[in-house]
Design a protein around this motif. Structure first.
Motif, PDB file in Angstrom:
ATOM      1  N   PRO A  12       1.078  -0.974   0.046  1.00 30.35           N
ATOM      2  CA  PRO A  12      -0.091  -0.055   0.006  1.00 30.35           C
ATOM      3  C   PRO A  12       0.671   1.808  -0.305  1.00 30.35           C
ATOM      4  N   GLU A  14      -0.030   4.997  -0.061  1.00 27.55           N
ATOM      5  CA  GLU A  14      -0.880   6.343   0.161  1.00 27.55           C
ATOM      6  C   GLU A  14       0.021   7.920  -1.136  1.00 27.55           C
ATOM      7  N   GLN A  73      -7.064  -1.667   2.827  1.00 25.54           N
ATOM      8  CA  GLN A  73      -6.328  -1.229   4.864  1.00 25.54           C
ATOM      9  C   GLN A  73      -6.672  -0.257   5.347  1.00 25.54           C
ATOM     10  N   LYS A 142      -0.498  -4.566   9.875  1.00 31.31           N
ATOM     11  CA  LYS A 142       1.241  -3.986   8.630  1.00 31.31           C
ATOM     12  C   LYS A 142       1.835  -3.214   9.832  1.00 31.31           C
ATOM     13  N   ASN A 204       9.364  -6.430   4.498  1.00 28.36           N
ATOM     14  CA  ASN A 204       9.015  -6.200   3.611  1.00 28.36           C
ATOM     15  C   ASN A 204       9.940  -4.640   4.114  1.00 28.36           C
ATOM     16  N   ASP A 206      12.889  -2.527   0.942  1.00 27.83           N
ATOM     17  CA  ASP A 206      14.343  -2.596   0.178  1.00 27.83           C
ATOM     18  C   ASP A 206      14.182  -3.758  -0.918  1.00 27.83           C
ATOM     19  N   GLY A 228       7.026  -2.253  -2.340  1.00 27.46           N
ATOM     20  CA  GLY A 228       6.922  -1.062  -2.124  1.00 27.46           C
ATOM     21  C   GLY A 228       7.462  -0.245  -3.181  1.00 27.46           C
ATOM     22  N   ARG A 229       7.922   0.949  -2.978  1.00 26.95           N
ATOM     23  CA  ARG A 229       9.107   1.626  -4.102  1.00 26.95           C
ATOM     24  C   ARG A 229       9.539   1.427  -4.919  1.00 26.95           C
TER      25      ARG A 229
HETATM   26  C1  LIG Z   1       4.839   6.833  -0.771  1.00 29.46           C
HETATM   27  C2  LIG Z   1       4.914   5.913   0.001  1.00 29.46           C
HETATM   28  C3  LIG Z   1       3.130   5.900   1.215  1.00 29.46           C
HETATM   29  C4  LIG Z   1       3.306   5.072   1.381  1.00 29.46           C
HETATM   30  N1  LIG Z   1       1.533   4.739   1.810  1.00 29.46           N
HETATM   31  C5  LIG Z   1       1.567   3.531   3.115  1.00 29.46           C
HETATM   32  C6  LIG Z   1       0.045   3.220   3.241  1.00 29.46           C
HETATM   33  O1  LIG Z   1      -0.650   3.937   2.686  1.00 29.46           O
HETATM   34  N2  LIG Z   1      -0.314   1.989   4.137  1.00 29.46           N
HETATM   35  C7  LIG Z   1       1.034   1.572   4.405  1.00 29.46           C
HETATM   36  O2  LIG Z   1       0.876   0.258   5.469  1.00 29.46           O
HETATM   37  N3  LIG Z   1       2.514   1.659   3.543  1.00 29.46           N
HETATM   38  C8  LIG Z   1       2.521   2.838   2.954  1.00 29.46           C
HETATM   39  N4  LIG Z   1       3.835   3.005   3.257  1.00 29.46           N
HETATM   40  C9  LIG Z   1       4.779   1.824   3.083  1.00 29.46           C
HETATM   41  C10 LIG Z   1       4.944   1.352   2.157  1.00 29.46           C
HETATM   42  O3  LIG Z   1       3.998  -0.315   2.308  1.00 29.46           O
HETATM   43  C11 LIG Z   1       5.900   0.109   2.396  1.00 29.46           C
HETATM   44  O4  LIG Z   1       6.419  -0.896   4.045  1.00 29.46           O
HETATM   45  C12 LIG Z   1       7.361   1.411   2.334  1.00 29.46           C
HETATM   46  O5  LIG Z   1       7.476   1.741   1.468  1.00 29.46           O
HETATM   47  C13 LIG Z   1       8.749  -0.042   3.038  1.00 29.46           C
HETATM   48  O6  LIG Z   1       8.853  -0.798   1.235  1.00 29.46           O
HETATM   49  P1  LIG Z   1       9.779  -0.567  -0.199  1.00 29.46           P
HETATM   50  O7  LIG Z   1      11.434  -0.447   0.378  1.00 29.46           O
HETATM   51  O8  LIG Z   1       9.684  -2.291  -0.443  1.00 29.46           O
HETATM   52  O9  LIG Z   1       9.455   0.576   0.161  1.00 29.46           O
HETATM   53  C14 LIG Z   1       4.116   4.171   1.950  1.00 29.46           C
HETATM   54  C15 LIG Z   1       4.992   4.305   1.258  1.00 29.46           C
HETATM   55  C16 LIG Z   1       5.275   5.480   0.426  1.00 29.46           C
HETATM   56  C17 LIG Z   1       6.767   5.662  -0.154  1.00 29.46           C
END
Ligand SMILES: Cc1cc2nc3c(=O)[nH]c(=O)nc-3n(C[C@H](O)[C@H](O)[C@H](O)COP(=O)(O)O)c2cc1C
Length: 347
Positions: A12, A14, A73, A142, A204, A206, A228-229
């Motif tokens: 997710p 946002e 969520q 989460k 989750n 990186d 995510g990113r």
């Molecule tokens: C722009 C942005 C918005 C996010 N919004 C949410 C969200 O709405 N709900 C949530 O549980 N995590 C949110 N996260 C966290 C991500 O779900 C994830 O846990 C975090 O980016 C680490 O994973 P990654 O390294 O694969 O990006 C957000 C992260 C980013 C970068």
């Protein structure tokens, strides 16, 4: 030893991963499931129309147009409005609910990762939501490793690992770490495997390519991962992590960004917000793929969709017609920029 992943989820995000983005990303990535952006629940049960506006997939069997299931969520600090909103989401089609205890935003005063300081409250919320939902409805939570320190994790797990919870999704950083590179702590996830009341754990944080995914699986000892990113730079990342495909070429990534813009246009987005979202897509992509950085700097200055389309088309045909440049660029791809670890201002 190669680890075979069981589940791969689209995280997710946002302000980024809304319904049109989920549609496009699940067109190219074979995720087992995607998640809605967090929906804030305060003292009132949310109206049906708010839930459907944020998760329109619910009208289509809770799946994106490409058949990927979408979990809803919720974020809040009061058990009853959360439980009743979860029930309403189910009434309009949700098959899975996720509770957010990971959001580090300063703007979420009492919710998200703030609640990691209050294990009893976590327990009350999760127990109540599980109690009202039919057992057939998936419930996940989460969260982060802790508020200040990963030592808090066993206590948090005890609070959240309520009977009937289906998954514990853990971002391997504390709230204090925000998105700092040095805060990443996969071993902390590995250390609690076996202490989760038999509830599967999703790792989750990186996971950006095949190598990091394998390393993460080895250290965290779980075969479920959430990404995510990194997905914007590698839209077929689930297939890459499963060893089925190579990362998509850069021209394909640019074509997908343009497909996203067209998706927004078809939904009536005004040009200004369409351009902002397109730049956001490419902005995330270039953070994880150095090959796109130079193009992104030029692209950022484009004013409207016509100019954006021209820039994209020119770059795409250059890449297709000049394989040598693509090879040089591929070498640059291996030098991941440090900024890829930066996070959002508000999650
Ligand atoms: C722009 C942005 C918005 C996010 N919004 C949410 C969200 O709405 N709900 C949530 O549980 N995590 C949110 N996260 C966290 C991500 O779900 C994830 O846990 C975090 O980016 C680490 O994973 P990654 O390294 O694969 O990006 C957000 C992260 C980013 C970068």
């Amino acid at each position: 030893m190669t680890f075979k992943l069981d589940k791969i989820y689209l995280a997710p995000m946002e302000g980024v991963c809304d319904a049109p983005m989920r549609k496009v990303l699940t067109h190219y990535g074979d995720y087992d499931e995607c998640f809605s952006e967090f929906i804030r629940v305060t003292t009132d049960v949310l109206p049906y129309k708010t839930i459907l506006r944020d998760v329109p997939e619910l009208k289509e069997d809770a799946k994106t147009a490409y058949g990927c299931p979408c979990r809803v969520q919720l974020l809040g600090d009061e058990s009853e409005p959360l439980a009743q909103t979860a029930l309403r989401a189910v009434e309009v089609g949700a098959k899975g609910i996720d509770l957010n205890f990971g959001c580090p935003s300063r703007f979420v005063h009492h919710g998200g990762s703030m609640l990691l300081k209050e294990p009893e409250l976590l327990h009350t919320i999760v127990s109540r939501v599980r109690e009202v939902l039919d057992p057939s409805i998936v419930l996940s939570v989460k969260f982060r490793l802790g508020f200040l320190d990963a030592d808090e994790l066993p206590t948090i797990i005890k609070a959240l690992a309520v009977d009937g919870v289906d998954e514990l999704i853990i971002h391997a950083r504390t709230r204090k770490d925000l998105y700092k590179k040095e805060g990443l702590n996969w071993p902390a996830i590995g250390s609690i495997i076996g202490q989760t009341n038999n509830i599967p754990v999703v790792a989750n944080g990186d996971i950006v390519d095949y190598e990091s995914s394998q390393q993460c699986a080895q250290i965290t000892k779980t075969d479920r991962q959430m990404i995510g990113r990194a997905v914007f730079a590698m839209p077929n990342i689930p297939q890459v992590l499963r060893g089925q495909e190579q990362p998509l070429s850069m021209d394909k990534v640019l074509q997908i960004a343009w497909e996203f813009a067209q998706e927004l246009e078809s939904r009536g987005y005004p040009e200004k917000s369409l351009m902002d979202r397109l730049k956001q897509f490419l902005g995330w992509a270039q953070k994880y793929d150095g090959r796109l950085q130079e193009f992104f700097r030029t692209f950022c200055r484009s004013q409207g969709t016509l100019e954006a389309q021209q820039l994209l088309e020119t770059k795409i045909s250059d890449l297709i017609n000049n394989p040598q440049a693509a090879i040089e660029a591929t070498n640059a791809h291996n030098d991941m920029p440090e900024e890829r670890f930066s996070g959002p201002r508000t999650e």
